[in-house]
Motif scaffolding. Structure first.
Motif, PDB file in Angstrom:
ATOM      1  N   TRP A  61     -17.197 -36.217  50.151  1.00 27.99           N
ATOM      2  CA  TRP A  61     -17.592 -37.575  50.535  1.00 27.99           C
ATOM      3  C   TRP A  61     -17.249 -37.906  51.984  1.00 27.99           C
ATOM      4  O   TRP A  61     -17.605 -38.983  52.476  1.00 27.99           O
ATOM      5  CB  TRP A  61     -16.910 -38.609  49.628  1.00 27.99           C
ATOM      6  N   PHE A  62     -16.561 -36.988  52.701  1.00 22.86           N
ATOM      7  CA  PHE A  62     -16.003 -37.328  54.011  1.00 22.86           C
ATOM      8  C   PHE A  62     -17.073 -37.769  55.012  1.00 22.86           C
ATOM      9  O   PHE A  62     -16.957 -38.833  55.637  1.00 22.86           O
ATOM     10  CB  PHE A  62     -15.219 -36.143  54.570  1.00 22.86           C
ATOM     11  N   TYR A  63     -18.109 -36.963  55.192  1.00 17.20           N
ATOM     12  CA  TYR A  63     -19.118 -37.298  56.198  1.00 17.20           C
ATOM     13  C   TYR A  63     -19.923 -38.536  55.807  1.00 17.20           C
ATOM     14  O   TYR A  63     -20.346 -39.309  56.663  1.00 17.20           O
ATOM     15  CB  TYR A  63     -20.041 -36.101  56.441  1.00 17.20           C
ATOM     16  N   LYS A 165     -22.657 -46.407  45.871  1.00 14.61           N
ATOM     17  CA  LYS A 165     -22.979 -45.979  44.511  1.00 14.61           C
ATOM     18  C   LYS A 165     -23.196 -44.473  44.450  1.00 14.61           C
ATOM     19  O   LYS A 165     -22.653 -43.782  43.577  1.00 14.61           O
ATOM     20  CB  LYS A 165     -24.221 -46.713  44.008  1.00 14.61           C
ATOM     21  N   PHE A 166     -23.953 -43.936  45.387  1.00  8.99           N
ATOM     22  CA  PHE A 166     -24.266 -42.502  45.392  1.00  8.99           C
ATOM     23  C   PHE A 166     -23.013 -41.661  45.583  1.00  8.99           C
ATOM     24  O   PHE A 166     -22.774 -40.692  44.845  1.00  8.99           O
ATOM     25  CB  PHE A 166     -25.272 -42.194  46.505  1.00  8.99           C
ATOM     26  N   LEU A 167     -22.187 -42.020  46.555  1.00  7.82           N
ATOM     27  CA  LEU A 167     -20.991 -41.231  46.853  1.00  7.82           C
ATOM     28  C   LEU A 167     -19.958 -41.297  45.738  1.00  7.82           C
ATOM     29  O   LEU A 167     -19.365 -40.283  45.364  1.00  7.82           O
ATOM     30  CB  LEU A 167     -20.369 -41.697  48.171  1.00  7.82           C
ATOM     31  N   GLU A 168     -19.763 -42.519  45.191  1.00  8.92           N
ATOM     32  CA  GLU A 168     -18.746 -42.621  44.144  1.00  8.92           C
ATOM     33  C   GLU A 168     -19.194 -41.918  42.862  1.00  8.92           C
ATOM     34  O   GLU A 168     -18.368 -41.432  42.102  1.00  8.92           O
ATOM     35  CB  GLU A 168     -18.398 -44.091  43.862  1.00  8.92           C
ATOM     36  N   THR A 169     -20.495 -41.818  42.652  1.00  6.21           N
ATOM     37  CA  THR A 169     -21.018 -41.147  41.462  1.00  6.21           C
ATOM     38  C   THR A 169     -20.894 -39.638  41.565  1.00  6.21           C
ATOM     39  O   THR A 169     -20.500 -38.960  40.602  1.00  6.21           O
ATOM     40  CB  THR A 169     -22.495 -41.512  41.236  1.00  6.21           C
ATOM     41  N   HIS A 170     -21.192 -39.088  42.732  1.00  2.00           N
ATOM     42  CA  HIS A 170     -21.314 -37.634  42.863  1.00  2.00           C
ATOM     43  C   HIS A 170     -20.116 -36.939  43.520  1.00  2.00           C
ATOM     44  O   HIS A 170     -19.925 -35.741  43.320  1.00  2.00           O
ATOM     45  CB  HIS A 170     -22.571 -37.302  43.666  1.00  2.00           C
ATOM     46  N   VAL A 172     -16.724 -38.805  44.731  1.00  2.00           N
ATOM     47  CA  VAL A 172     -15.394 -39.409  44.793  1.00  2.00           C
ATOM     48  C   VAL A 172     -14.674 -39.290  43.450  1.00  2.00           C
ATOM     49  O   VAL A 172     -15.137 -39.833  42.442  1.00  2.00           O
ATOM     50  CB  VAL A 172     -15.479 -40.904  45.201  1.00  2.00           C
ATOM     51  N   ALA A 173     -13.541 -38.586  43.459  1.00  2.00           N
ATOM     52  CA  ALA A 173     -12.728 -38.461  42.244  1.00  2.00           C
ATOM     53  C   ALA A 173     -11.999 -39.778  41.977  1.00  2.00           C
ATOM     54  O   ALA A 173     -11.845 -40.615  42.870  1.00  2.00           O
ATOM     55  CB  ALA A 173     -11.720 -37.326  42.415  1.00  2.00           C
ATOM     56  N   GLN A 174     -11.541 -39.943  40.748  1.00  2.00           N
ATOM     57  CA  GLN A 174     -10.889 -41.178  40.343  1.00  2.00           C
ATOM     58  C   GLN A 174      -9.711 -41.529  41.248  1.00  2.00           C
ATOM     59  O   GLN A 174      -9.554 -42.678  41.678  1.00  2.00           O
ATOM     60  CB  GLN A 174     -10.389 -41.035  38.894  1.00  2.00           C
ATOM     61  N   ASN A 175      -8.892 -40.544  41.592  1.00  2.00           N
ATOM     62  CA  ASN A 175      -7.703 -40.792  42.410  1.00  2.00           C
ATOM     63  C   ASN A 175      -8.010 -40.934  43.891  1.00  2.00           C
ATOM     64  O   ASN A 175      -7.128 -41.303  44.679  1.00  2.00           O
ATOM     65  CB  ASN A 175      -6.685 -39.656  42.208  1.00  2.00           C
ATOM     66  N   ASP A 176      -9.252 -40.613  44.285  1.00  2.00           N
ATOM     67  CA  ASP A 176      -9.612 -40.639  45.703  1.00  2.00           C
ATOM     68  C   ASP A 176     -10.219 -41.964  46.170  1.00  2.00           C
ATOM     69  O   ASP A 176     -10.540 -42.093  47.356  1.00  2.00           O
ATOM     70  CB  ASP A 176     -10.608 -39.513  46.012  1.00  2.00           C
ATOM     71  N   VAL A 177     -10.371 -42.923  45.267  1.00  2.40           N
ATOM     72  CA  VAL A 177     -10.993 -44.199  45.645  1.00  2.40           C
ATOM     73  C   VAL A 177     -10.258 -44.878  46.802  1.00  2.40           C
ATOM     74  O   VAL A 177     -10.889 -45.325  47.765  1.00  2.40           O
ATOM     75  CB  VAL A 177     -11.103 -45.150  44.423  1.00  2.40           C
ATOM     76  N   PRO A 178      -8.908 -44.954  46.773  1.00  2.00           N
ATOM     77  CA  PRO A 178      -8.207 -45.608  47.905  1.00  2.00           C
ATOM     78  C   PRO A 178      -8.430 -44.901  49.234  1.00  2.00           C
ATOM     79  O   PRO A 178      -8.707 -45.543  50.254  1.00  2.00           O
ATOM     80  CB  PRO A 178      -6.732 -45.556  47.482  1.00  2.00           C
ATOM     81  N   VAL A 179      -8.317 -43.561  49.260  1.00  2.00           N
ATOM     82  CA  VAL A 179      -8.449 -42.841  50.525  1.00  2.00           C
ATOM     83  C   VAL A 179      -9.912 -42.794  50.982  1.00  2.00           C
ATOM     84  O   VAL A 179     -10.197 -42.759  52.182  1.00  2.00           O
ATOM     85  CB  VAL A 179      -7.851 -41.418  50.411  1.00  2.00           C
ATOM     86  N   PHE A 180     -10.848 -42.792  50.041  1.00  2.00           N
ATOM     87  CA  PHE A 180     -12.269 -42.875  50.373  1.00  2.00           C
ATOM     88  C   PHE A 180     -12.556 -44.201  51.073  1.00  2.00           C
ATOM     89  O   PHE A 180     -13.202 -44.238  52.136  1.00  2.00           O
ATOM     90  CB  PHE A 180     -13.103 -42.753  49.092  1.00  2.00           C
ATOM     91  N   SER A 181     -12.062 -45.298  50.495  1.00  2.00           N
ATOM     92  CA  SER A 181     -12.230 -46.623  51.104  1.00  2.00           C
ATOM     93  C   SER A 181     -11.548 -46.675  52.468  1.00  2.00           C
ATOM     94  O   SER A 181     -12.105 -47.212  53.436  1.00  2.00           O
ATOM     95  CB  SER A 181     -11.650 -47.704  50.190  1.00  2.00           C
TER      96      SER A 181
END
Length: 289
Positions: A61-63, A165-170, A172-181
Motif C-alpha cells: 500500500w506504500f506507493y 476503499k481499494f487499498l484497505e481491501t487489497h 492494508v492488514a488489520q494492524n497496519d491501519v494506523p501506519v497506513f493512515s
C-alpha cells in the motif's frame, strides 16, 4: 456502526475547527501543514509495532498512500481556489457530491447490493447534499471559465474515497491501519513543508504560534476521521456504498446543525428541506443493510 459514528463525529469536528479558523484569523495553510504532521505522528503513536521506514516502503500500500497524501493536500488547495472563485457552496457541493464516485465503484467492482431502498436513499442523499449546501437563495453559480476547479475537487475527492476503499481491501492488514493512515498524512505534510519553504524563499512566510496550536487541534480529529472510516469500510455489516453515503450525509447534517447551535448560522428553506431529506436518506440506506 460505532466506527462509522466516530468517523462522522471526527469529520464534523474538522468543519467546526475550520469555522473557528476564520473567527480567529488563523493562517489556513500553516495550520493545515501542522495538522498533517500531527496526524502523521498520531498514526505512528497508535501503531503497535516499531516503525521501520524500510519495511514500510516495501508494503503493497506504500506507493498508493504516497499518491493519496499528495492528492489530499492538492484537493485542499483546489477547494480553497474553488471557494475564492465560485463560492463556498460550490466547493461544498463538489466535495460532498463526489460520494457518487466511490458508490459507483463499489457497486461495479465489488458487486455490492443495489436494493430499491438503497438506490432511492442514495439519490435522496445527493439531492440533500445539494440543498443543504446552498447558503443563498440563488443556488450554485459557476462561470464557464472557472468550471475546471469544482470539477477537479469533485474528481479528487472521489479518488480519495475510492482509493481508500481499494487499498484497505487489497493491501492494508488489520494492524497496519494506523501506519497506513500516518503514511498518507506524512506525504501530505512533506508537500506542505516544501510549499512553506518556497514561500519562505520568496519572503512570504511568517510562522505564528497561533497557527501551530490551530494545526495541532485540527490534526488529531483529522487522523481519527480517516482511521475510523477505514475501520468502518472493513466491517462486514456494511458495504462501502452504504458507508460512504451515510458518512458524507451525516457529516453534512451534523456540521450544519453545529453551525446553527454554535455559530448562529441562518438557514433558508431549501437548507431545511435538505436536512429533512438527509435524515430520510440515512434511514433508507441504513434499513437497506
Amino acid at each position: 456502526m460505532i466506527y462509522l459514528i466516530l468517523s462522522v463525529l471526527a469529520s464534523s469536528l474538522i468543519f467546526i475547527i475550520f469555522k473557528l479558523f476564520s473567527r480567529y484569523n488563523v493562517d489556513t495553510l500553516q495550520a493545515i501543514i501542522v495538522n498533517y504532521v500531527v496526524a502523521c505522528v498520531s498514526g505512528i503513536i497508535a501503531y503497535s509495532e516499531p516503525v521501520d521506514i524500510v519495511t514500510i516502503s516495501k508494503e503493497g500500500w506504500f506507493y498508493g498512500a504516497m499518491i493519496l497524501g499528495i492528492v489530499f493536500i492538492s484537493v485542499f488547495n483546489l477547494m480553497a481556489v474553488t471557494t475564492q472563485r465560485n463560492g463556498l457552496s460550490v466547493a461544498a457541493v463538489a466535495t460532498k457530491m463526489s460520494l457518487a464516485i466511490p458508490i459507483v465503484f463499489g457497486i461495479i467492482a465489488y458487486q455490492e447490493s443495489t436494493g430499491i431502498l438503497k438506490i432511492i436513499g442514495i439519490l435522496i442523499a445527493l439531492i440533500a447534499v445539494y440543498l443543504t449546501s446552498m447558503k443563498t437563495p440563488d443556488g450554485v453559480s459557476i462561470t464557464r471559465k472557472n468550471l475546471i476547479f469544482p470539477l477537479l475537487v469533485f474528481i479528487g475527492s472521489g479518488i480519495i474515497d475510492t482509493s481508500l476503499k481499494f487499498l484497505e481491501t487489497h493491501y492494508v492488514a488489520q494492524n497496519d491501519v494506523p501506519v497506513f493512515s500516518a503514511t498518507i498524512f506524512g506525504f501530505a505534510a512533506i508537500v506542505g513543508v516544501f510549499t512553506i519553504l518556497y514561500k519562505a524563499i520568496l519572503g512570504k512566510f511568517k510562522i505564528s504560534i497561533k497557527n501551530i496550536i490551530a494545526g495541532i487541534g485540527l490534526g488529531i480529529p483529522n487522523y481519527f476521521s480517516i482511521y475510523f472510516l477505514i475501520k468502518a469500510l472493513r466491517h462486514d455489516s456494511m458495504d462501502s456504498s452504504t458507508v460512504f453515503t451515510i458518512n458524507n450525509v451525516a457529516v453534512l447534517l451534523v456540521s450544519t446543525i453545529a453551525g446553527i447551535l454554535f455559530f448562529r448560522e441562518k438557514l433558508i428553506l431549501k437548507n431545511w428541506i435538505g436536512i429533512i431529506l438527509a435524515i430520510l436518506s440515512i434511514i433508507l440506506v441504513a434499513f437497506s443493510i
